[in-house]
Design a protein around this motif. Structure first.
Motif, short mmCIF file in Angstrom:
data_model
loop_
_atom_site.label_atom_id
_atom_site.label_comp_id
_atom_site.label_asym_id
_atom_site.label_seq_id
_atom_site.Cartn_x
_atom_site.Cartn_y
_atom_site.Cartn_z
N PHE A 25 35.94 110.93 96.68
CA PHE A 25 36.41 109.86 97.57
C PHE A 25 35.78 110.07 98.95
O PHE A 25 36.15 111.01 99.65
CB PHE A 25 37.93 109.86 97.68
CG PHE A 25 38.48 108.53 98.10
CD1 PHE A 25 39.20 107.74 97.22
CD2 PHE A 25 38.26 108.03 99.39
CE1 PHE A 25 39.70 106.50 97.60
CE2 PHE A 25 38.73 106.79 99.78
CZ PHE A 25 39.46 106.02 98.88
N THR A 50 39.81 109.19 91.02
CA THR A 50 39.86 109.72 92.39
C THR A 50 40.94 108.99 93.17
O THR A 50 41.26 107.83 92.88
CB THR A 50 38.52 109.53 93.13
OG1 THR A 50 38.27 108.11 93.23
CG2 THR A 50 37.38 110.22 92.42
N LEU A 52 42.89 108.67 97.26
CA LEU A 52 43.09 109.05 98.67
C LEU A 52 44.59 109.25 98.85
O LEU A 52 45.36 108.31 98.66
CB LEU A 52 42.57 107.94 99.58
CG LEU A 52 42.68 108.18 101.07
CD1 LEU A 52 41.75 109.31 101.52
CD2 LEU A 52 42.36 106.91 101.85
N ASP A 63 40.62 115.28 95.97
CA ASP A 63 40.34 113.89 95.59
C ASP A 63 40.92 113.51 94.23
O ASP A 63 40.76 112.38 93.77
CB ASP A 63 38.83 113.64 95.54
CG ASP A 63 38.19 113.68 96.91
OD1 ASP A 63 38.93 113.62 97.91
OD2 ASP A 63 36.95 113.77 96.97
#
Ligand code: PLP
Length: 357
Positions: free
Chosen positions: A127, A151, A153, A287
């Motif tokens: 990410f 992935t 955040l 990530d």
């Protein structure tokens, strides 16, 4: 045999959601009529809509500056509705995968799109976090969880530009500071309800700033004013969403979900990291998604790829084939997936190693 549902979407929902929705499709709120055959303007359904919006706000601690909408067309229609409503001339997008790309493609129809960062060259296995947002960008668009590549955040960005996030596959999986976002949206069919609706959390004051004509049904203001009832809403998915929201609250809300999701993901990532037959596709631990966990056969064991899939499927693991663009396996560990299912999958991986390695 018990089936463990690891589908990426549509995906596992709480038993309560399925059971209560099924019951109300037969007899809605004691009316003796089906949920599918009564007016959406009747007091019984109006109460469903009101409570769904209320609980949605309560669970995510949504400030009064934002509204919650349930709209048809899925997340994919939002890819176009967002630039249609708020892009004056330029927008910034972070390219973290197939869904982000689709969002970019739509935005290009409304102005200049600056791709500020991309993990494309690494087949989206990380990410990107280092990038500059043009000061004249009308907003920055991110996809917080990349369902296909695994992935995620895990934090809320703190930026001066309006922040727009596709949270289709991680909504309600962790606490979110909604005040940092101008729009949060997603398809309901990953963590909330059956397909048929998108949820949109939108800050009212960002609207009304573009000059173009916006068709009535594509204008967020229409749905804010109409309380998501401008036209006939998808009543069954909204009813189901309310059941999931009640379940979430009874489970202790997003804080409790977050803890449980971390625990489930750690069990599986730990097996992927320690079992010599397998390796994760997202290398940087920070990530790694808590919702969609991707892995492949380790070097030297590639010949077993299909055999392990058949072995696990035979034992009741459903939906673990990786997306064709990544290969290998993907286990989606959404809120409703019990820890026991992750443990059953891990047992399968260990058993296969004992047979082959
Ligand atoms: C599934 C998904 C979409 C597409 O949702 P639809 O409701 O089918 O349009 C968009 N973004 C992400 C991150 C997804 O996981």
């Amino acid at each position: 045999m018990k089936k463990h549902n690891f589908y990426a979407g549509p995906s596992i929902l709480p038993n309560d959601t399925i059971k209560n929705t099924a019951e109300n499709i037969i007899d809605f709120a004691g009316t003796g009529l089906s949920l599918m055959e009564v007016s959406h303007r009747g007091k019984e359904f109006v109460a469903v809509m009101d409570e769904a919006q209320y609980l949605f706000k309560e669970l995510l601690n949504i400030p009064d500056t934002h509204d919650v909408l349930f709209l048809g067309g899925g997340a994919s229609l939002q890819f176009a509705m967002i630039p249609f409503n708020i892009m004056k001339s330029k927008a910034a997008y972070v390219n973290t995968g197939a869904w982000a790309n689709k969002a970019v493609k739509e935005a290009k129809g409304f102005g200049e799109v600056v791709e500020v960062a991309s993990s494309k060259d690494a087949n989206y296995n990380f990410f990107p976090k280092d990038y500059e947002i043009p000061t004249d960008a009308d907003y920055l668009h991110i996809t917080t969880n990349n369902t296909i590549y695994g992935t995620e955040l895990h934090t809320d960005l703190d930026i001066d530009t309006l922040l727009v996030a596709d949270m289709s596959s991680d909504i309600f999986s962790r606490p979110v500071d909604v005040s940092k976002y101008a729009i949060i949206y997603g398809g309901a069919q990953k963590n909330l309800a059956p397909s048929g609706i998108a949820f949109v959390i939108i800050r009212r004051d960002i609207l009304g700033k573009v000059d173009r004509f916006i068709p009535t049904m594509l204008d967020y203001n229409t749905h804010i004013k109409g309380g998501s009832m401008f036209n006939t809403p998808p009543v069954v998915p909204i009813f189901a969403a309310l059941q999931t929201l009640k379940w979430l609250k009874a489970q202790g809300g997003v804080e409790a979900m977050y803890k449980k999701n971390i625990e489930k993901a750690s069990i599986l990532y730990n097996e992927i990291d320690t079992n010599p037959m397998f390796k994760g596709t997202v290398v940087d631990k920070e990530d790694r998604s808590l919702m969609n966990i991707c892995w492949v056969m380790n070097e030297g064991y590639e010949q077993y790829e299909k055999e392990f899939l058949d072995f696990a499927t035979e034992k009741g693991m459903i939906g673990i084939k990786g997306h064709r663009s990544v290969g290998g396996y993907r286990a989606s560990t959404y809120n409703a997936l019990p820890k026991e299912s992750v443990e059953a999958l891990v047992a399968c991986m260990q058993e296969f190693k004992n047979l082959k390695a």
